[in-house]
Motif scaffolding. Structure first.
Motif, PDB file in Angstrom:
ATOM      1  N   GLY A  28      -1.680  33.351   6.883  1.00  0.00           N
ATOM      2  CA  GLY A  28      -2.037  31.964   7.190  1.00  0.00           C
ATOM      3  C   GLY A  28      -3.146  31.861   8.215  1.00  0.00           C
ATOM      4  N   THR A  29      -3.129  32.758   9.210  1.00  0.00           N
ATOM      5  CA  THR A  29      -4.137  32.702  10.270  1.00  0.00           C
ATOM      6  C   THR A  29      -5.519  33.097   9.757  1.00  0.00           C
ATOM      7  OG1 THR A  29      -2.501  33.155  11.986  1.00  0.00           O
ATOM      8  CG2 THR A  29      -4.782  33.684  12.490  1.00  0.00           C
ATOM      9  N   VAL A  30      -5.585  34.143   8.952  1.00  0.00           N
ATOM     10  CA  VAL A  30      -6.885  34.567   8.417  1.00  0.00           C
ATOM     11  C   VAL A  30      -7.514  33.442   7.593  1.00  0.00           C
ATOM     12  CG1 VAL A  30      -7.997  36.142   6.794  1.00  0.00           C
ATOM     13  CG2 VAL A  30      -6.368  37.022   8.476  1.00  0.00           C
ATOM     14  N   LEU A  31      -6.722  32.837   6.719  1.00  0.00           N
ATOM     15  CA  LEU A  31      -7.238  31.742   5.894  1.00  0.00           C
ATOM     16  C   LEU A  31      -7.621  30.543   6.756  1.00  0.00           C
ATOM     17  CD1 LEU A  31      -4.713  31.889   2.895  1.00  0.00           C
ATOM     18  CD2 LEU A  31      -7.100  32.608   2.906  1.00  0.00           C
ATOM     19  N   ALA A  32      -6.797  30.234   7.752  1.00  0.00           N
ATOM     20  CA  ALA A  32      -7.060  29.062   8.590  1.00  0.00           C
ATOM     21  C   ALA A  32      -8.322  29.245   9.427  1.00  0.00           C
ATOM     22  CB  ALA A  32      -5.855  28.804   9.498  1.00  0.00           C
ATOM     23  N   ILE A  33      -8.536  30.443   9.947  1.00  0.00           N
ATOM     24  CA  ILE A  33      -9.733  30.677  10.757  1.00  0.00           C
ATOM     25  C   ILE A  33     -10.988  30.559   9.889  1.00  0.00           C
ATOM     26  CG2 ILE A  33     -10.995  32.459  12.017  1.00  0.00           C
ATOM     27  CD1 ILE A  33      -8.344  33.372  13.196  1.00  0.00           C
ATOM     28  N   ALA A  34     -10.940  31.128   8.701  1.00  0.00           N
ATOM     29  CA  ALA A  34     -12.112  31.069   7.826  1.00  0.00           C
ATOM     30  C   ALA A  34     -12.421  29.627   7.404  1.00  0.00           C
ATOM     31  CB  ALA A  34     -11.875  31.948   6.593  1.00  0.00           C
ATOM     32  N   ILE A  35     -11.410  28.923   6.930  1.00  0.00           N
ATOM     33  CA  ILE A  35     -11.642  27.555   6.447  1.00  0.00           C
ATOM     34  C   ILE A  35     -11.882  26.602   7.616  1.00  0.00           C
ATOM     35  CG2 ILE A  35     -10.620  25.648   5.159  1.00  0.00           C
ATOM     36  CD1 ILE A  35      -9.054  27.733   3.540  1.00  0.00           C
ATOM     37  N   GLY A  36     -11.144  26.788   8.712  1.00  0.00           N
ATOM     38  CA  GLY A  36     -11.341  25.921   9.877  1.00  0.00           C
ATOM     39  C   GLY A  36     -12.728  26.065  10.474  1.00  0.00           C
ATOM     40  N   ALA A  37     -13.239  27.307  10.538  1.00  0.00           N
ATOM     41  CA  ALA A  37     -14.597  27.509  11.046  1.00  0.00           C
ATOM     42  C   ALA A  37     -15.622  26.854  10.130  1.00  0.00           C
ATOM     43  CB  ALA A  37     -14.880  29.004  11.178  1.00  0.00           C
ATOM     44  N   LEU A  38     -15.415  26.970   8.828  1.00  0.00           N
ATOM     45  CA  LEU A  38     -16.337  26.336   7.877  1.00  0.00           C
ATOM     46  C   LEU A  38     -16.335  24.819   8.038  1.00  0.00           C
ATOM     47  CD1 LEU A  38     -18.195  26.689   5.404  1.00  0.00           C
ATOM     48  CD2 LEU A  38     -16.153  26.489   3.960  1.00  0.00           C
ATOM     49  N   VAL A  39     -15.154  24.244   8.157  1.00  0.00           N
ATOM     50  CA  VAL A  39     -15.045  22.788   8.322  1.00  0.00           C
ATOM     51  C   VAL A  39     -15.621  22.347   9.668  1.00  0.00           C
ATOM     52  CG1 VAL A  39     -13.382  20.907   8.606  1.00  0.00           C
ATOM     53  CG2 VAL A  39     -13.098  22.546   6.745  1.00  0.00           C
ATOM     54  N   GLY A  40     -15.387  23.145  10.702  1.00  0.00           N
ATOM     55  CA  GLY A  40     -15.873  22.773  12.029  1.00  0.00           C
ATOM     56  C   GLY A  40     -17.383  22.878  12.177  1.00  0.00           C
ATOM     57  N   LEU A  41     -17.986  23.777  11.412  1.00  0.00           N
ATOM     58  CA  LEU A  41     -19.425  24.002  11.553  1.00  0.00           C
ATOM     59  C   LEU A  41     -20.252  23.236  10.542  1.00  0.00           C
ATOM     60  CD1 LEU A  41     -19.341  27.880  12.133  1.00  0.00           C
ATOM     61  CD2 LEU A  41     -19.796  26.098  13.837  1.00  0.00           C
ATOM     62  N   SER A  42     -19.650  22.768   9.470  1.00  0.00           N
ATOM     63  CA  SER A  42     -20.413  22.118   8.410  1.00  0.00           C
ATOM     64  C   SER A  42     -19.862  20.722   8.130  1.00  0.00           C
ATOM     65  CB  SER A  42     -20.359  22.967   7.126  1.00  0.00           C
ATOM     66  OG  SER A  42     -20.861  22.235   6.027  1.00  0.00           O
TER      67      SER A  42
ATOM     68  N   ARG B 165     -20.730  18.880   5.682  1.00  0.00           N
ATOM     69  CA  ARG B 165     -20.503  18.781   4.243  1.00  0.00           C
ATOM     70  C   ARG B 165     -19.134  19.368   3.871  1.00  0.00           C
ATOM     71  NH1 ARG B 165     -25.396  20.681   0.634  1.00  0.00           N
ATOM     72  NH2 ARG B 165     -26.266  18.955   1.848  1.00  0.00           N
ATOM     73  N   ALA B 166     -18.809  20.535   4.445  1.00  0.00           N
ATOM     74  CA  ALA B 166     -17.500  21.138   4.176  1.00  0.00           C
ATOM     75  C   ALA B 166     -16.379  20.271   4.736  1.00  0.00           C
ATOM     76  CB  ALA B 166     -17.440  22.538   4.795  1.00  0.00           C
ATOM     77  N   GLU B 167     -16.619  19.662   5.875  1.00  0.00           N
ATOM     78  CA  GLU B 167     -15.592  18.774   6.448  1.00  0.00           C
ATOM     79  C   GLU B 167     -15.305  17.604   5.519  1.00  0.00           C
ATOM     80  OE1 GLU B 167     -16.731  17.047  10.128  1.00  0.00           O
ATOM     81  OE2 GLU B 167     -14.813  16.039  10.445  1.00  0.00           O
ATOM     82  N   GLY B 168     -16.367  16.987   5.005  1.00  0.00           N
ATOM     83  CA  GLY B 168     -16.161  15.859   4.097  1.00  0.00           C
ATOM     84  C   GLY B 168     -15.476  16.268   2.804  1.00  0.00           C
ATOM     85  N   LEU B 169     -15.733  17.506   2.368  1.00  0.00           N
ATOM     86  CA  LEU B 169     -15.161  17.966   1.101  1.00  0.00           C
ATOM     87  C   LEU B 169     -13.712  18.424   1.251  1.00  0.00           C
ATOM     88  CD1 LEU B 169     -15.614  18.780  -1.900  1.00  0.00           C
ATOM     89  CD2 LEU B 169     -16.354  21.022  -1.047  1.00  0.00           C
ATOM     90  N   LEU B 170     -13.403  19.160   2.339  1.00  0.00           N
ATOM     91  CA  LEU B 170     -12.106  19.837   2.444  1.00  0.00           C
ATOM     92  C   LEU B 170     -11.103  19.129   3.358  1.00  0.00           C
ATOM     93  CD1 LEU B 170     -13.412  23.523   2.797  1.00  0.00           C
ATOM     94  CD2 LEU B 170     -12.517  22.414   0.752  1.00  0.00           C
ATOM     95  N   ASP B 171     -11.586  18.563   4.462  1.00  0.00           N
ATOM     96  CA  ASP B 171     -10.651  18.084   5.487  1.00  0.00           C
ATOM     97  C   ASP B 171      -9.678  17.004   4.990  1.00  0.00           C
ATOM     98  OD1 ASP B 171      -9.886  18.376   8.304  1.00  0.00           O
ATOM     99  OD2 ASP B 171     -10.459  16.264   8.417  1.00  0.00           O
TER     100      ASP B 171
END
Length: 280
Positions: free
Chosen positions: A94-108, A110-116
């Motif tokens: 869970g942590t590996v997936l959360a860090i990868a996706i959370g970093a993507l959402v936090g930095l982008s 576009r990714a935030e609008g798509l995934l969050d």
């Protein structure tokens, strides 16, 4: 992680906190933290011994200790190791997936609008609601249990990582750009250190929820583990076994959280915060 975010902000160098004071305060807090549990145990034992509470409904602490001893070292270790292994595997996934996706959402954006929005909706689903679906998909073996624990750990870590990167001080980023840092250097030397407090808070919350989801996972269908002990104690009408399992869960949760808090203090020792200065 040694780089201090303030080095790029132009507001002055980092202030190194005194390194001996937190240790003294830590030992003092450790001793103070035992006062309330010791008082509760003393009152609990006295109430049962005096006959104010039925020992069948609420066994005395000494009886719970005897129950734990009756399991034997090997039997008790087997239950603890089974639950700990499931939590470790689920928390890691869970942590590996959360860090990868959370970093993507936090930095982008576009990714935030798509995934969050999707993850915010999934975050509201109770743990037990996942159980029937996981049983259908993965069966009653270890995979469904670890998947449920990973789901529990994922969302707090995801929230911490995403909010940590999203809330980095804009002045730090602008100062880094003035120094012509590349994208990788920007993340490594500015964004990650600045986001680390929120990330570590998310990790501690994720670990706590991993233990909670572990109980739900082992209530499904397990032959070993602390969740199995809870079920076994309920079916046999043994409140002492149920309370023994609860005590072990509390101890394991406290031990792992203490480890995470230790890492947090070491990795964030560069901070000049109220915790490191005002309470000295």
């Amino acid at each position: 992680m040694s780089a201090h975010p303030q080095e790029w902000s132009g507001i002055g160098p980092a202030v190194e906190p005194a390194r001996t004071a937190p240790r003294r305060r830590g030992w003092s807090a450790l001793g103070t933290g035992w006062i309330l549990p010791a008082a509760v145990l003393a009152v609990w034992e006295g109430a049962v011994r005096a006959g104010w509470v039925s020992p069948h409904m609420l066994p005395a602490p000494t009886e719970i200790v005897q129950t734990l001893i009756s399991f034997g070292g090997q039997g008790l270790a087997g239950h603890v190791l089974a639950s700990s292994a499931r939590v470790a595997a689920g928390f890691a996934i869970g942590t590996v997936l959360a860090i990868a996706i959370g970093a993507l959402v936090g930095l982008s954006r576009r990714a935030e609008g798509l995934l969050d929005p999707t993850f915010q909706a999934l975050r509201a689903i109770p743990s037990l609601a996942w159980v029937p679906l996981l049983l259908l998909w993965l069966g009653i073996d270890e995979a469904s249990k670890i998947a449920l624990i990973a789901i529990g750990a994922f969302f707090p870590v995801y929230m911490g990582v995403a909010s940590g990167f999203r809330d980095v001080d804009r002045k730090l980023v602008e100062a880094a750009r003035m120094h012509r840092l590349g994208s990788v250097a920007m993340v490594r030397r500015v964004l990650l250190p600045a986001a680390l407090p929120a990330v570590l808070t998310g990790l501690r919350n994720g670990l706590s929820l991993a233990w909670m989801f572990m109980v739900a996972a082992e209530l499904i269908a397990a032959t070993r583990g602390l969740g199995y002990l809870l079920t076994d104690g309920r079916e046999m009408g043994r409140a002492d076994i149920v309370l023994a399992a609860i005590v072990l869960l509390a101890l394991l949760g406290k031990v792992t959280d203490t480890g995470m808090a230790w890492l947090e203090r070491r990795w964030l020792s560069w901070r000049d915060t109220y915790d490191t200065t005002a309470r000295d």
